[in-house]
Each structure stands twice: as structure tokens, then as C-alpha cells.
Design a protein around this motif. Structure first.
Motif, PDB file in Angstrom:
ATOM      1  N   ALA A   1       1.058   4.075  -2.604  1.00  0.00           N
ATOM      2  CA  ALA A   1       0.756   5.394  -2.053  1.00  0.00           C
ATOM      3  C   ALA A   1       1.864   6.443  -2.706  1.00  0.00           C
ATOM      4  CB  ALA A   1       0.566   5.467  -0.889  1.00  0.00           C
TER       5      ALA A   1
ATOM      6  N   THR B   1      -4.372   1.542  -7.552  1.00  0.00           N
ATOM      7  CA  THR B   1      -4.460   2.720  -6.545  1.00  0.00           C
ATOM      8  C   THR B   1      -4.807   4.178  -7.449  1.00  0.00           C
ATOM      9  OG1 THR B   1      -2.911   1.706  -5.356  1.00  0.00           O
ATOM     10  CG2 THR B   1      -3.106   4.081  -4.773  1.00  0.00           C
TER      11      THR B   1
ATOM     12  N   GLU C   1       0.852  -1.252   0.146  1.00  0.00           N
ATOM     13  CA  GLU C   1       0.013   0.023   0.037  1.00  0.00           C
ATOM     14  C   GLU C   1       0.848   1.290  -0.009  1.00  0.00           C
ATOM     15  OE1 GLU C   1      -0.596  -2.636   2.120  1.00  0.00           O
ATOM     16  OE2 GLU C   1      -2.264  -3.326   0.727  1.00  0.00           O
TER      17      GLU C   1
END
Ligand code: GLP
Length: 259
Positions: free
Chosen positions: A24, A56, A20
Motif C-alpha cells: 500500500a 497492488t 499489504e
């Protein structure tokens, strides 16, 4: 003195603790590019590493109402002999993963057609188009276990144009895992060259997993040479490398640093 020599290169290595976090940081670079220039030229690659970033980006786009129509997207590789509608087309992959969900018109995408009548000419046309657009603002790439980026395999020179290449056997094997077992992956590809990549204003290189650890250490801390094509990326005006902990495991002093 060229522009590249006048501006000292900036290199940043970011070690992400989770998938993640890696995605990000990647999203941050993508959004920053568009904030600075809504009609930015952004080059995209395929593969497992970038798939998380594209998810994402899709989620970010779905949350807001960002109009991406001024942006221009480049597809940096294609298999030789493969048309855009073929199930294993890399441009088809990008359409499915990024372009269609973001509402980008396929007609505005810049790409090399794998089934053009003259592939050499197609690569020259691609380079000329990028030059006419003023170069690429953000190149998104991921590293191969043998240190490649795009289809710039070991031996690619720093001035290599976009061209037709023979893929390393390890690249063919790694790419074969993307598709069902009965599909034969082509052994040749068309790739955006090292030269057009190095002229980009910002290169984002992603790396995930232990199989990339040696390649990342070589790219970041080894000599800048053709045996490790990703080491050449250190010649670009700005390079951001985002690696997960497994891929960064062989870096000395892993962390975030600037040169
Ligand atoms: C494909 C891309 C390369 C990329 C490689 C890494 O071959 N053409 O640019 O380096 O994938 O793939 P993965 O992220 O699946 O490890």
C-alpha cells in the motif's frame, strides 16, 4: 554546485507490519508520482519483493479508469544474451506483471535489449534516451541480500553508467529460484547504472524478509560506499525505503524518520 548538492537529500524509512501495508505504501508512491506528473518516467525492476507491489498496482488500475498512456516506463535490467521474447527475459516479466495489464504499449517502454549486437552501445543508448527524457521521476528498486540494486553489485561506483556486468554468484543463485530448475540463469546482465538512478527525482527501495536485514541496516546506517551499493542511494534527492519488520529488524530505532 550541482542540483544534487543544493537540495538536501530527504530520506524516509517506513517499516510495514504486513505485506499489504508494504504494498500500500509502494502504491502510494506510484500514484503520487502520476498525480504530480501524468507523463512521469517510472523505472521498474523485477523480483519477488516487487511482485506484490505490481499486484497492488494492477488491482488499483482495475478499480479505476486511470489513463496511464502518458506515463513512460523503464525496465532497469535485462540478462545478457536474452531477447525480449525469451521465457526468462526480465522485460518479458515486466510485460506480464505490469505493462500489459496496465495497457502500456511495449513500444513506448525504455529498455536495454539483452541480445543487441553491441551490448555496450545498447547501454549507452539507454542512458542517452533517459537523459533526453529529462531523467526518471520514480525509480522502483528492491535490495539484494548483498546490498545490490538492479544489477549494481558491490563495487559499483556512484558514477557508474548503465553497463554490462558480471552478476555475483549469490545473485545468480537467488535469480535461479524464479525459474524452473532446468533453466540456466545467465551470469551477466545489463543494468541501469548508479548515476542514472541517483539522478532520479525519487527512489523507492523495497525490502522484505530476514535475508535482507543486514543489507538494509548497512544501506541505511552504514557508511556510504561501494561495498554496499544501496547505501549510495542516500545521495539521491529523495529516497523512500519501505521494509517489512523482518528486513528492518537490524535498524536502530526502526520506525519512520526523516533526515
Ligand atoms: C533482481 C533484481 C534486483 C533485486 C533483486 C531482489 O535481481 N534485478 O534489482 O534487487 O532481484 O530480488 P527479490 O525481490 O526477489 O529478493
Amino acid at each position: 554546485m550541482s542540483l544534487r548538492q543544493m537540495r538536501p537529500p530527504a530520506i524516509q524509512v517506513i517499516v510495514a507490519r504486513t505485506d499489504e501495508e508494504l504494498c500500500a505504501w509502494g502504491l502510494h508512491c506510484f500514484v503520487e508520482t502520476l498525480q504530480q506528473r501524468p507523463d512521469a518516467v517510472i523505472s521498474l525492476t523485477t523480483g519477488r519483493t516487487t511482485a506484490g507491489l505490481y499486484r497492488t498496482v494492477r488491482e488499483w488500475h482495475a478499480r479505476g479508469q486511470t489513463n496511464l498512456s502518458p506515463a513512460r516506463f523503464v525496465s532497469s535490467e535485462e540478462y545478457a544474451g536474452i531477447g525480449a521474447d525469451d521465457p526468462i527475459s526480465l522485460f518479458g516479466w515486466l510485460r506480464h506483471e505490469v505493462l500489459d495489464p496496465l495497457g502500456v504499449s511495449v513500444y513506448s517502454a525504455i529498455r536495454m535489449s539483452g541480445n543487441a549486437a553491441d551490448l555496450g552501445n545498447e547501454c549507452r543508448r539507454f542512458d542517452a534516451t533517459i537523459e533526453q527524457m529529462g531523467g526518471v521521476d520514480l525509480v522502483i528498486q528492491s535490495i539484494g541480500a548483498n546490498g545490490h540494486f538492479g544489477f549494481n553489485e558491490p563495487g559499483a561506483t556512484r558514477d557508474a553508467p548503465s553497463r554490462v556486468v558480471t552478476l555475483a554468484p549469490s545473485t545468480v543463485r537467488s535469480n535461479a529460484a524464479y525459474w524452473p530448475p532446468d533453466i540456466q540463469v545467465p551470469t551477466r546482465g545489463l543494468t541501469m547504472g548508479v548515476d542514472a538512478t541517483l539522478r532520479a527525482r525519487h527512489i523507492l527501495l523495497l525490502a522484505a524478509g530476514a535475508t535482507k536485514a543486514e543489507a538494509i541496516a548497512r544501506a541505511v546506517q552504514g557508511p556510504i560506499d561501494e561495498d554496499a551499493p544501496c547505501s549510495l542511494l542516500r545521495l539521491a534527492p529523495r529516497l523512500t525505503i519501505i521494509a517489512d519488520e523482518a528486513a528492518a529488524a537490524r535498524l536502530d530505532g526502526a520506525g519512520s524518520w526523516h533526515t
